[in-house]
Design a protein around this motif. Structure first.
Motif, PDB file in Angstrom:
ATOM      1  N   UNK A  35       6.381  28.329 -16.560  1.00  0.00           N
ATOM      2  CA  UNK A  35       6.304  27.642 -15.086  1.00  0.00           C
ATOM      3  C   UNK A  35       8.236  27.366 -14.657  1.00  0.00           C
ATOM      4  N   UNK A  36       8.109  26.771 -12.942  1.00  0.00           N
ATOM      5  CA  UNK A  36       9.828  26.149 -12.693  1.00  0.00           C
ATOM      6  C   UNK A  36       9.761  24.468 -14.025  1.00  0.00           C
ATOM      7  N   UNK A  37      11.321  24.602 -14.654  1.00  0.00           N
ATOM      8  CA  UNK A  37      11.538  23.570 -15.460  1.00  0.00           C
ATOM      9  C   UNK A  37      12.682  22.163 -14.521  1.00  0.00           C
ATOM     10  N   UNK A  38      12.732  21.862 -15.763  1.00  0.00           N
ATOM     11  CA  UNK A  38      13.909  20.506 -15.543  1.00  0.00           C
ATOM     12  C   UNK A  38      14.713  20.958 -14.058  1.00  0.00           C
ATOM     13  N   UNK A  39      15.078  20.805 -13.594  1.00  0.00           N
ATOM     14  CA  UNK A  39      16.317  20.397 -12.799  1.00  0.00           C
ATOM     15  C   UNK A  39      17.687  20.665 -13.810  1.00  0.00           C
ATOM     16  N   UNK A  40      18.808  20.916 -13.531  1.00  0.00           N
ATOM     17  CA  UNK A  40      19.768  20.766 -14.339  1.00  0.00           C
ATOM     18  C   UNK A  40      20.664  19.457 -14.405  1.00  0.00           C
ATOM     19  N   UNK A  41      20.337  18.719 -13.821  1.00  0.00           N
ATOM     20  CA  UNK A  41      21.200  17.132 -12.950  1.00  0.00           C
ATOM     21  C   UNK A  41      19.884  16.628 -13.918  1.00  0.00           C
ATOM     22  N   UNK A  42      19.251  16.867 -14.203  1.00  0.00           N
ATOM     23  CA  UNK A  42      18.592  15.785 -15.132  1.00  0.00           C
ATOM     24  C   UNK A  42      18.623  15.194 -16.186  1.00  0.00           C
ATOM     25  N   UNK A  43      19.453  14.465 -16.214  1.00  0.00           N
ATOM     26  CA  UNK A  43      20.150  13.981 -17.553  1.00  0.00           C
ATOM     27  C   UNK A  43      18.545  13.303 -18.832  1.00  0.00           C
ATOM     28  N   UNK A  44      18.947  14.084 -19.810  1.00  0.00           N
ATOM     29  CA  UNK A  44      18.078  13.356 -21.044  1.00  0.00           C
ATOM     30  C   UNK A  44      18.517  12.495 -22.621  1.00  0.00           C
ATOM     31  N   UNK A  45      17.795  11.742 -22.233  1.00  0.00           N
ATOM     32  CA  UNK A  45      18.186  11.002 -23.863  1.00  0.00           C
ATOM     33  C   UNK A  45      17.408  11.199 -24.456  1.00  0.00           C
ATOM     34  N   UNK A  46      17.885  11.245 -25.446  1.00  0.00           N
ATOM     35  CA  UNK A  46      17.247  11.434 -26.871  1.00  0.00           C
ATOM     36  C   UNK A  46      17.590  10.539 -28.033  1.00  0.00           C
ATOM     37  N   UNK A  47      16.313   9.718 -28.613  1.00  0.00           N
ATOM     38  CA  UNK A  47      16.599   9.283 -29.735  1.00  0.00           C
ATOM     39  C   UNK A  47      15.249   9.597 -31.076  1.00  0.00           C
ATOM     40  N   UNK A  48      16.559   9.459 -32.201  1.00  0.00           N
ATOM     41  CA  UNK A  48      15.416  10.331 -33.470  1.00  0.00           C
ATOM     42  C   UNK A  48      15.911   8.379 -34.219  1.00  0.00           C
ATOM     43  N   UNK A  49      14.142   7.691 -34.332  1.00  0.00           N
ATOM     44  CA  UNK A  49      14.343   6.366 -35.406  1.00  0.00           C
ATOM     45  C   UNK A  49      14.979   6.976 -36.196  1.00  0.00           C
ATOM     46  N   UNK A  50      15.181   6.214 -37.613  1.00  0.00           N
ATOM     47  CA  UNK A  50      15.365   6.409 -38.782  1.00  0.00           C
ATOM     48  C   UNK A  50      14.552   6.382 -39.711  1.00  0.00           C
ATOM     49  N   UNK A  51      12.717   6.944 -39.260  1.00  0.00           N
ATOM     50  CA  UNK A  51      12.061   7.013 -40.299  1.00  0.00           C
ATOM     51  C   UNK A  51      11.235   8.454 -39.922  1.00  0.00           C
ATOM     52  N   UNK A  52      10.371   9.069 -41.529  1.00  0.00           N
ATOM     53  CA  UNK A  52       9.309   9.886 -41.018  1.00  0.00           C
ATOM     54  C   UNK A  52       8.409   9.834 -40.760  1.00  0.00           C
ATOM     55  N   UNK A  53       7.565  10.725 -40.510  1.00  0.00           N
ATOM     56  CA  UNK A  53       6.748  10.804 -39.505  1.00  0.00           C
ATOM     57  C   UNK A  53       5.961  12.065 -40.383  1.00  0.00           C
ATOM     58  N   UNK A  54       4.540  11.640 -41.010  1.00  0.00           N
ATOM     59  CA  UNK A  54       4.043  13.037 -41.355  1.00  0.00           C
ATOM     60  C   UNK A  54       3.021  14.214 -40.248  1.00  0.00           C
ATOM     61  N   UNK A  55       3.896  15.284 -39.684  1.00  0.00           N
ATOM     62  CA  UNK A  55       2.323  15.786 -38.677  1.00  0.00           C
ATOM     63  C   UNK A  55       1.033  15.326 -38.766  1.00  0.00           C
ATOM     64  N   UNK A  56       1.388  16.035 -39.896  1.00  0.00           N
ATOM     65  CA  UNK A  56      -0.410  16.035 -40.808  1.00  0.00           C
ATOM     66  C   UNK A  56      -1.074  14.306 -40.666  1.00  0.00           C
ATOM     67  N   UNK A  57      -0.414  13.872 -41.069  1.00  0.00           N
ATOM     68  CA  UNK A  57      -1.035  12.581 -40.945  1.00  0.00           C
ATOM     69  C   UNK A  57      -0.984  12.085 -38.966  1.00  0.00           C
ATOM     70  N   UNK A  58      -0.676  12.380 -38.539  1.00  0.00           N
ATOM     71  CA  UNK A  58      -0.522  12.264 -36.987  1.00  0.00           C
ATOM     72  C   UNK A  58      -1.954  12.806 -36.467  1.00  0.00           C
ATOM     73  N   UNK A  59      -1.836  14.094 -37.140  1.00  0.00           N
ATOM     74  CA  UNK A  59      -3.188  14.733 -35.977  1.00  0.00           C
ATOM     75  C   UNK A  59      -5.022  14.626 -36.834  1.00  0.00           C
TER      76      UNK A  59
END
Length: 331
Positions: A200-224
């Motif tokens: 499909x069509x994606x985000x415009x290249x003008x869109x600014x994205x801020x990414x933040x990873x907190x200092x913690x661990x998440x178990x994908x198995x536990x989340x699901x």
């Protein structure tokens, strides 16, 4: 911005490198694509692949990860893992990395990617693979899957297997549901377990994205395991979101993004909502958790707002990045 890249090879070298061009440093760095699954807009980061062959020059055209007209040198960022693959004459798969957070044995998905091709096509020689981890580990960002995808694409070229992208995706699916998407990149609607991709069509290249990873661990198995499908009140309207992307209506897209897994992870870790709050208070169009977490991203239409939010988040978290969307997968 499209940059022409040229790399000259040393004699007898048989190496696959995944690289992007750093316009600031005027150097070539190798890297793999990271799929920005949470954005619903395909890969947020970019990569290119170059097959180094004896006495050969390759010129690649790829999109610079950061538009120099938009970002000053001190603000420009790129987020990617660096992969280097070298063929060796002994029958081994050797993995090394700068990170202490990933396994360097047969438990690494990169090892599994190399082994599946080696076994399936009866390759006698081995490989040395170095992984420089820059994408946060265990972050809900498909970093490992993108590494595996890069290795499949790279070894396909190195070993001259001539496999199509579709065939590589079929092989990649055996390694993980995210791998087929990471091979192709672009924006896609993923169905099934993630392997049925409709581009499909994606985000415009003008869109600014801020990414933040907190200092913690998440178990994908536990989340699901904690996801109660029967009692989810707010689900994403994929048809509506795809229409927003088609029309370029990022405001409407951002305010209607939904990640059902966030209902689980945010209860385990209050940092998720705290990060979203900071982004929204700094004029993010919308903010949401990526994958099973704990990484959170926000969409901005103004770079200065993203940088303001980044400054606030850096007071508490180490892994904060201002990036933008890309159509590239692994090439």
């Amino acid at each position: 911005m499209v940059q022409k890249l040229k790399t000259t090879l040393t004699a007898d070298s048989r190496i696959i490198q995944l690289f992007t061009f750093d316009l600031n440093q005027k150097r070539v760095v190798i890297g793999t694509d990271e799929a920005g699954r949470g954005c619903g807009a395909g890969g947020v980061f970019a990569s290119a692949v170059c097959f180094n062959k004896r006495s050969q020059e390759l010129v690649e055209q790829l999109e610079d990860l950061n538009d120099s007209k938009k970002l000053s040198p001190k603000k420009r960022e790129a987020l990617y893992d660096i992969i280097k693959i070298k063929e060796i004459e002994i029958d081994e798969i050797n993995i090394n990395s700068n990170s202490y957070d990933i396994p360097l044995n047969e438990n690494n998905i990169v090892y599994k990617a190399a082994k599946v091709l080696k076994d399936q096509f009866n390759i006698k020689n081995g490989v040395e693979i170095f992984i420089e981890k820059n994408i946060p580990v265990a972050a809900g960002m498909a970093g490992g899957s993108s590494n595996a995808a890069a290795v499949l694409v790279g070894l396909n070229k190195l070993w001259k297997l001539n496999l199509s992208e579709v065939r590589l995706q079929e092989i990649g699916l055996k390694l993980g549901a995210d791998v087929p998407f990471c091979i192709s990149g672009n924006a896609a609607l993923a169905q099934g377990i993630g392997e049925e991709l409709t581009y499909i069509k994606g985000l415009s290249k003008d869109t600014v994205i801020l990414v933040c990873k907190p200092n913690l661990f998440v178990s994908t198995k536990e989340v699901y395991e904690g996801l109660d499908l029967q009692n989810i009140k707010n689900r994403p309207d994929n048809k509506f979101l795809i229409e927003c992307l088609k029309k370029g209506n990022i405001n409407l897209l951002a305010t209607n993004m939904v990640n059902v897994l966030e209902t689980v992870t945010s209860k385990m870790h209050e940092e998720i909502k705290d990060i979203e709050k900071v982004m929204l208070e700094n004029n993010a169009l919308g903010s949401m958790m990526s994958g099973s977490g704990p990484t959170v991203f926000g969409l901005f239409d103004k770079e200065e707002d993203a940088l303001s939010a980044k400054g606030e988040l850096l007071k508490k978290y180490n892994q904060v990045y201002v990036v933008r969307s890309s159509e590239k997968g692994v090439e």
